[in-house]
Scaffold this motif. Structure first.
Motif, PDB file in Angstrom:
ATOM      1  N   VAL A 101       7.136 -35.359 -10.289  1.00  0.00           N
ATOM      2  CA  VAL A 101       6.001 -35.759  -9.451  1.00  0.00           C
ATOM      3  C   VAL A 101       6.191 -37.208  -9.013  1.00  0.00           C
ATOM      4  N   ASP A 102       5.743 -37.525  -7.798  1.00  0.00           N
ATOM      5  CA  ASP A 102       5.710 -38.912  -7.334  1.00  0.00           C
ATOM      6  C   ASP A 102       4.530 -39.093  -6.387  1.00  0.00           C
ATOM      7  N   GLU A 103       4.435 -40.277  -5.781  1.00  0.00           N
ATOM      8  CA  GLU A 103       3.247 -40.620  -4.984  1.00  0.00           C
ATOM      9  C   GLU A 103       3.047 -39.760  -3.749  1.00  0.00           C
ATOM     10  N   ARG A 104       3.991 -38.906  -3.419  1.00  0.00           N
ATOM     11  CA  ARG A 104       3.832 -38.051  -2.233  1.00  0.00           C
ATOM     12  C   ARG A 104       2.865 -36.893  -2.477  1.00  0.00           C
TER      13      ARG A 104
ATOM     14  N   ALA B  56      -8.083 -52.638 -21.450  1.00  0.00           N
ATOM     15  CA  ALA B  56      -7.972 -52.670 -19.989  1.00  0.00           C
ATOM     16  C   ALA B  56      -8.887 -51.678 -19.300  1.00  0.00           C
ATOM     17  N   LYS B  57      -9.576 -50.831 -20.088  1.00  0.00           N
ATOM     18  CA  LYS B  57     -10.507 -49.827 -19.540  1.00  0.00           C
ATOM     19  C   LYS B  57      -9.829 -48.917 -18.507  1.00  0.00           C
ATOM     20  N   LEU B  58      -8.673 -48.391 -18.883  1.00  0.00           N
ATOM     21  CA  LEU B  58      -7.967 -47.463 -18.011  1.00  0.00           C
ATOM     22  C   LEU B  58      -8.719 -46.138 -17.912  1.00  0.00           C
ATOM     23  N   VAL B  59      -8.408 -45.398 -16.837  1.00  0.00           N
ATOM     24  CA  VAL B  59      -8.987 -44.067 -16.637  1.00  0.00           C
ATOM     25  C   VAL B  59      -7.890 -43.039 -16.873  1.00  0.00           C
ATOM     26  N   PHE B  60      -8.230 -41.962 -17.580  1.00  0.00           N
ATOM     27  CA  PHE B  60      -7.245 -40.939 -17.940  1.00  0.00           C
ATOM     28  C   PHE B  60      -7.694 -39.589 -17.379  1.00  0.00           C
TER      29      PHE B  60
ATOM     30  N   LEU C  84     -14.042 -42.998  -6.536  1.00  0.00           N
ATOM     31  CA  LEU C  84     -12.798 -42.655  -7.220  1.00  0.00           C
ATOM     32  C   LEU C  84     -12.272 -43.863  -7.983  1.00  0.00           C
ATOM     33  N   PRO C  85     -11.833 -43.678  -9.217  1.00  0.00           N
ATOM     34  CA  PRO C  85     -11.236 -44.799  -9.954  1.00  0.00           C
ATOM     35  C   PRO C  85      -9.920 -45.224  -9.324  1.00  0.00           C
ATOM     36  N   ARG C  86      -9.492 -46.409  -9.685  1.00  0.00           N
ATOM     37  CA  ARG C  86      -8.292 -46.981  -9.073  1.00  0.00           C
ATOM     38  C   ARG C  86      -7.079 -46.083  -9.275  1.00  0.00           C
ATOM     39  N   GLU C  87      -6.982 -45.449 -10.430  1.00  0.00           N
ATOM     40  CA  GLU C  87      -5.853 -44.545 -10.687  1.00  0.00           C
ATOM     41  C   GLU C  87      -5.798 -43.430  -9.641  1.00  0.00           C
ATOM     42  N   CYS C  88      -6.954 -42.850  -9.332  1.00  0.00           N
ATOM     43  CA  CYS C  88      -6.994 -41.747  -8.366  1.00  0.00           C
ATOM     44  C   CYS C  88      -6.727 -42.229  -6.950  1.00  0.00           C
ATOM     45  N   ARG C  89      -7.075 -43.485  -6.667  1.00  0.00           N
ATOM     46  CA  ARG C  89      -6.840 -44.006  -5.320  1.00  0.00           C
ATOM     47  C   ARG C  89      -5.351 -44.230  -5.058  1.00  0.00           C
ATOM     48  N   ALA C  90      -4.537 -44.147  -6.099  1.00  0.00           N
ATOM     49  CA  ALA C  90      -3.082 -44.218  -5.907  1.00  0.00           C
ATOM     50  C   ALA C  90      -2.525 -42.884  -5.410  1.00  0.00           C
ATOM     51  N   GLU C  91      -3.337 -41.824  -5.476  1.00  0.00           N
ATOM     52  CA  GLU C  91      -2.899 -40.495  -5.073  1.00  0.00           C
ATOM     53  C   GLU C  91      -3.296 -40.218  -3.617  1.00  0.00           C
ATOM     54  N   PRO C  92      -2.659 -39.233  -2.956  1.00  0.00           N
ATOM     55  CA  PRO C  92      -2.981 -38.935  -1.560  1.00  0.00           C
ATOM     56  C   PRO C  92      -4.447 -38.515  -1.394  1.00  0.00           C
ATOM     57  N   LYS C  93      -5.156 -39.196  -0.511  1.00  0.00           N
ATOM     58  CA  LYS C  93      -6.568 -38.887  -0.258  1.00  0.00           C
ATOM     59  C   LYS C  93      -6.748 -37.444   0.191  1.00  0.00           C
TER      60      LYS C  93
ATOM     61  N   ARG D  57      -2.195 -49.845 -12.509  1.00  0.00           N
ATOM     62  CA  ARG D  57      -3.228 -48.802 -12.563  1.00  0.00           C
ATOM     63  C   ARG D  57      -2.751 -47.489 -11.929  1.00  0.00           C
ATOM     64  N   LYS D  58      -1.460 -47.315 -11.807  1.00  0.00           N
ATOM     65  CA  LYS D  58      -0.944 -46.044 -11.313  1.00  0.00           C
ATOM     66  C   LYS D  58      -1.009 -44.999 -12.415  1.00  0.00           C
ATOM     67  N   PRO D  59      -1.215 -43.730 -12.061  1.00  0.00           N
ATOM     68  CA  PRO D  59      -1.137 -42.677 -13.069  1.00  0.00           C
ATOM     69  C   PRO D  59       0.190 -42.720 -13.817  1.00  0.00           C
ATOM     70  N   ALA D  60       0.151 -42.450 -15.092  1.00  0.00           N
ATOM     71  CA  ALA D  60       1.369 -42.497 -15.911  1.00  0.00           C
ATOM     72  C   ALA D  60       2.458 -41.590 -15.358  1.00  0.00           C
ATOM     73  N   ALA D  61       2.061 -40.451 -14.795  1.00  0.00           N
ATOM     74  CA  ALA D  61       3.054 -39.506 -14.265  1.00  0.00           C
ATOM     75  C   ALA D  61       3.895 -40.135 -13.163  1.00  0.00           C
ATOM     76  N   TYR D  62       3.294 -41.015 -12.362  1.00  0.00           N
ATOM     77  CA  TYR D  62       4.053 -41.680 -11.303  1.00  0.00           C
ATOM     78  C   TYR D  62       5.058 -42.679 -11.883  1.00  0.00           C
ATOM     79  N   LEU D  63       4.712 -43.285 -12.993  1.00  0.00           N
ATOM     80  CA  LEU D  63       5.592 -44.303 -13.579  1.00  0.00           C
ATOM     81  C   LEU D  63       6.861 -43.688 -14.166  1.00  0.00           C
ATOM     82  N   VAL D  64       6.773 -42.435 -14.626  1.00  0.00           N
ATOM     83  CA  VAL D  64       7.947 -41.783 -15.230  1.00  0.00           C
ATOM     84  C   VAL D  64       8.415 -40.577 -14.419  1.00  0.00           C
ATOM     85  N   ASN D  65       7.724 -40.308 -13.291  1.00  0.00           N
ATOM     86  CA  ASN D  65       8.072 -39.179 -12.410  1.00  0.00           C
ATOM     87  C   ASN D  65       8.114 -37.850 -13.142  1.00  0.00           C
TER      88      ASN D  65
END
Length: 323
Positions: free
Chosen positions: A123-126, A47-51, A244-253, A104-112
């Motif tokens: 941690v969450d999307e805030r 899937a060519k994820l970004v880490f 910015l990769p898609r993973e980073c675009r899930a985070e606050p700009k 494509r959300k960061p793993a940390a958001y998926l498990v908080n």
């Protein structure tokens, strides 16, 4: 009377290609933690994820997600690597793997959850997912001064610490743990980020020593001064923001954007920090890859660049006397 023109016919919205269905995993094909690890790494690579959010490669990310599903600390993964997973646990792991790929959300958001220096934080999307090099530097360059390597002397003598742009509060909490006799102030402009930080402060039992402030850098602090200022401010330049990769675009700009050259906020911190440092104090600041631009902008400042296991020249130290 003018003739009313017909409304244009609606054009069906174009849909992108449908996401490929995950491969079917038969009963008994994946048994152990190692089996699920290998499967996850293969799926992440395809899937060519970004880490870049607490883990730096697909193996570490897969181990993190598997461990969280099974309520294990990441350090325990190897101890149970050959243990079998129940059918219910296996389904949860596979579901999480696919959520990481499809959202494509960061793993940390998926498990908080995220770990820094082995310490767990909510941690969450805030707020941005924390991944600062400063946590390592607090251990390596601010310990006891028996060997003369500490930048600030005896940690027990540090009485006040400021964390600017605190986000989820992780660095402020690590600082409180590293400097047991210090009170810590932590500042962020984001109300949402401070709500996450407040949860972490409470979780770590530091409400009596760590105070959160909402505001723009030093503004909410009045004339307060500190033995140590730490900061991991927004420092991504315009070119980096555009890519910015898609993973980073899930985070606050807000947590990324450092202006055209990435140094807008860093300059403000440098220009104001001297008024908020005690005479024997200093500033520890992470700036990413902006070293050349910063040295060009401040040619007379004796910035000491500190390396970590995974970075070179991305964090500087400057003593109060040199500001």
């Amino acid at each position: 009377m003018a003739k009313r023109s017909k409304a244009p016919a609606k054009v069906p919205a174009r849909r992108g290609p449908a996401a490929p269905k995950p491969p079917k995993v038969g009963a008994g094909e994946l048994l152990t933690l190692f089996d699920f690890l290998r499967y996850a790494v293969s799926r992440f690579n395809a899937a060519k994820l970004v880490f870049a959010h607490g883990t730096t490669d697909p193996v570490a990310e897969a181990a993190f997600l598997i461990s969280e599903t099974l309520h294990l600390h990441p350090d325990q993964f190897e101890s149970f690597a050959t243990a079998r997973v129940t059918a219910a646990e296996g389904k949860q792991i596979l579901d999480l793997i696919e959520r990481r790929i499809t959202t494509r959300k960061p793993a940390a958001y998926l498990v908080n959850k995220v770990y820094m220096r082995g310490v767990p934080f909510y941690v969450d999307e805030r707020t941005i997912v924390p991944r600062s090099f400063i946590g390592e530097l607090l251990d390596s360059h601010f310990g006891g001064d028996e060997d003369g390597t500490s930048l600030i002397g005896d940690p027990a003598e540090v009485e006040s610490v400021l964390d600017l742009c605190t986000g989820s509060g992780c660095l402020a909490i690590l600082a409180a743990q590293n400097f047991p006799n210090a009170t810590v102030d932590a500042v962020d402009i984001s109300k949402d980020a401070l709500a996450v930080a407040a949860r972490n402060v409470a979780d770590h039992g530091l409400a009596d020593r760590l105070t959160l402030h909402r505001g723009d850098l030093f503004k909410p602090l009045g004339d307060n001064s500190y033995d140590l200022i730490i900061t991991n401010p927004p420092y991504v330049d315009a070119e980096g923001m555009a890519s910015l990769p898609r993973e980073c675009r899930a985070e606050p700009k807000l947590a990324f954007d450092g202006g055209a050259d990435g140094l807008d906020i860093v300059r403000r911190i440098l220009d104001e920090a001297g008024r908020h440092l005690n005479p024997r104090g200093g500033l520890l600041c992470e700036i990413g890859r902006g070293r050349d631009d910063l040295e060009e902008a401040y040619p007379n400042l004796p910035l000491l660049w500190l390396d970590t296991e995974d970075s070179e020249g991305e964090v500087f130290w400057i003593a109060a006397a040199d500001l």
